[in-house]
Write a protein that holds these residues in place. Structure first.
Motif, PDB file in Angstrom:
ATOM      1  N   ARG A   2     -27.795 -23.147  -5.624  1.00  0.00           N
ATOM      2  CA  ARG A   2     -28.057 -23.874  -4.106  1.00  0.00           C
ATOM      3  C   ARG A   2     -29.150 -24.780  -4.366  1.00  0.00           C
ATOM      4  O   ARG A   2     -30.156 -24.573  -5.215  1.00  0.00           O
ATOM      5  N   THR A   3     -28.946 -25.938  -3.808  1.00  0.00           N
ATOM      6  CA  THR A   3     -30.008 -26.967  -3.917  1.00  0.00           C
ATOM      7  C   THR A   3     -29.976 -27.811  -2.932  1.00  0.00           C
ATOM      8  O   THR A   3     -29.377 -28.299  -2.067  1.00  0.00           O
ATOM      9  N   VAL A   4     -31.521 -28.128  -2.399  1.00  0.00           N
ATOM     10  CA  VAL A   4     -31.755 -29.060  -1.193  1.00  0.00           C
ATOM     11  C   VAL A   4     -31.800 -30.459  -1.573  1.00  0.00           C
ATOM     12  O   VAL A   4     -32.295 -30.841  -2.939  1.00  0.00           O
ATOM     13  N   PRO A  26     -28.031 -25.180 -15.088  1.00  0.00           N
ATOM     14  CA  PRO A  26     -28.043 -26.170 -16.458  1.00  0.00           C
ATOM     15  C   PRO A  26     -28.579 -25.224 -17.400  1.00  0.00           C
ATOM     16  O   PRO A  26     -29.336 -24.321 -17.322  1.00  0.00           O
ATOM     17  N   ARG A  27     -28.367 -25.874 -18.684  1.00  0.00           N
ATOM     18  CA  ARG A  27     -28.878 -25.386 -19.699  1.00  0.00           C
ATOM     19  C   ARG A  27     -30.052 -26.056 -20.169  1.00  0.00           C
ATOM     20  O   ARG A  27     -30.283 -27.066 -20.353  1.00  0.00           O
ATOM     21  N   ARG A  36     -35.239 -19.323 -12.934  1.00  0.00           N
ATOM     22  CA  ARG A  36     -34.676 -18.989 -11.780  1.00  0.00           C
ATOM     23  C   ARG A  36     -35.836 -18.778 -10.629  1.00  0.00           C
ATOM     24  O   ARG A  36     -36.399 -18.129 -10.652  1.00  0.00           O
ATOM     25  N   LEU A  37     -35.995 -20.004  -9.967  1.00  0.00           N
ATOM     26  CA  LEU A  37     -37.239 -19.896  -8.854  1.00  0.00           C
ATOM     27  C   LEU A  37     -36.753 -18.903  -7.624  1.00  0.00           C
ATOM     28  O   LEU A  37     -35.723 -18.690  -7.245  1.00  0.00           O
ATOM     29  N   PHE A 103     -32.573 -23.116  -9.235  1.00  0.00           N
ATOM     30  CA  PHE A 103     -32.993 -23.113 -10.759  1.00  0.00           C
ATOM     31  C   PHE A 103     -33.569 -24.473 -11.047  1.00  0.00           C
ATOM     32  O   PHE A 103     -33.184 -25.597 -10.508  1.00  0.00           O
ATOM     33  N   VAL A 104     -34.514 -24.535 -12.013  1.00  0.00           N
ATOM     34  CA  VAL A 104     -35.106 -25.760 -12.438  1.00  0.00           C
ATOM     35  C   VAL A 104     -35.135 -25.652 -14.050  1.00  0.00           C
ATOM     36  O   VAL A 104     -35.589 -24.706 -14.651  1.00  0.00           O
TER      37      VAL A 104
END
Length: 345
Positions: A2-4, A26-27, A36-37, A103-104
């Protein structure tokens, strides 16, 4: 995942949306880690980036943009040449553009190990605001020079404002606090009874400032409100004084030409936490050590207002904008049960 995201600038409650991608995260590349936020804050600067700055043309993102620069999570995987971190470790990240996502990917040197005993929510707040405090402290010292004050700060009830007040009490800085209304003034007086607090809703707030400074003009103003308030703040400054600006919470505008900068020898200095990345590695390490110490020993200074699931980003934004809000609103990747808002403290 999920991404805002938003594809244009504007009111965050209108332009932000949740995007769900069933594909893998992403890698990380060389020298990077995938995090993993779990928790990330909603800072005023995050909202300003979505809204765009007044007076400037709209800046359209290339395709989509994800807000957020800070957060806390768990290392999911590491890229080549990463030795100091391993999967499963809790970390706080900054600067890490795009943290309003599950994720970032960040450079390994932007991920700080979270000490045992520091909670997830505290860890999510332990970098941006404490580092901003250090940036303001350095600017304040330079502006004061051999003067001892007095100093005025606006939005004293904000998260950074409270950090500044705590530092002022500790170091004996003659600080006068401005807040918006009476309820905020009462709250600040209960937290910092030795510091004068004035509500700008009072018609005579300028006279109150002069009273609390003993009639002495201000050497420095720390301002994150700006807008129409700037004229009044400059009038309270001593000749040769400095207006340190680090935010834009207020409404209205004040043209630079309207300020008597040349005639009175005034200085306007902008401070942003983004300039922290220009410090040397050793200096940054010392600053991070300060932030870790604050998180471990005075976590109450990193207050949380409420916590929302990432999917409820619009409700979180609404809460972050509430007048009189105490603490910082958080976005979580852990779906809560029951009500969507989880009040904290």
């Amino acid at each position: 995942m999920r991404t805002v995201v938003h594809t244009r600038q504007g009111d965050p409650a209108q332009v932000l949306m949740l995007k769900e991608d069933p594909g893998p995260p992403p890698r990380p590349g060389t020298g990077q880690v995938l995090v993993r936020l779990l928790v990330r804050p909603v800072h005023p600067g995050d909202l300003a980036g979505v809204e765009g700055l007044p007076g400037l043309p709209e800046q359209r993102p290339p395709e989509v943009r994800t807000p957020g620069v800070e957060g806390m999570g768990v290392v999911e995987s590491v890229g080549p040449d990463v030795r100091a971190l391993r999967p499963g470790q809790r970390v706080a990240v900054f600067p890490a553009p795009g943290t309003w996502a599950d994720f970032v990917v960040v450079a390994a040197d932007r991920a700080v190990l979270v000490p045992e005993g520091v909670g997830d929510e505290t860890a999510a707040l332990m970098l941006v605001n404490p580092l901003t405090l250090l940036m303001l402290h350095r600017a304040l010292e330079n502006a004061l020079g051999e003067h001892e004050g007095p100093v005025l700060q606006t939005a004293a009830g904000s998260s950074i404002g409270r950090l500044v007040s705590a530092a002022a009490v500790r170091h004996g800085l003659p600080l006068v606090n401005l807040v918006r209304g009476a309820s905020g003034a009462r709250q600040m007086r209960s937290l910092y009874p030795t510091l004068p607090v004035i509500a700008t809703s009072d018609d005579d707030w300028r006279e109150q400032v002069r009273h609390h400074t003993g009639g002495r003009p201000l050497q420095v103003v720390l301002d994150c409100v700006g807008g129409a308030l700037t004229q009044d703040l400059v009038r309270l400054l001593a000749d040769g004084g400095t207006l340190i600006t680090y935010g834009r919470l207020g409404s209205g505008t004040t043209a630079l030409e309207e300020l008597p900068l040349v005639q009175r020898g005034l200085t306007v200095q902008g401070v942003t936490v983004w300039h922290w990345t220009h410090r040397t590695p050793d200096e940054r390490a010392q600053d991070v050590a300060f932030a870790l110490d604050l998180a471990q020993n005075t976590p109450d200074l990193l207050e949380v207002a409420a916590r929302y699931d990432l999917a409820d980003v619009r409700a979180a934004v609404e809460h972050a904008r509430r007048p009189g809000k105490s603490g910082t609103v958080l976005l979580s990747s852990e779906r809560s049960t029951g009500t969507r808002e989880e009040a904290v403290r």
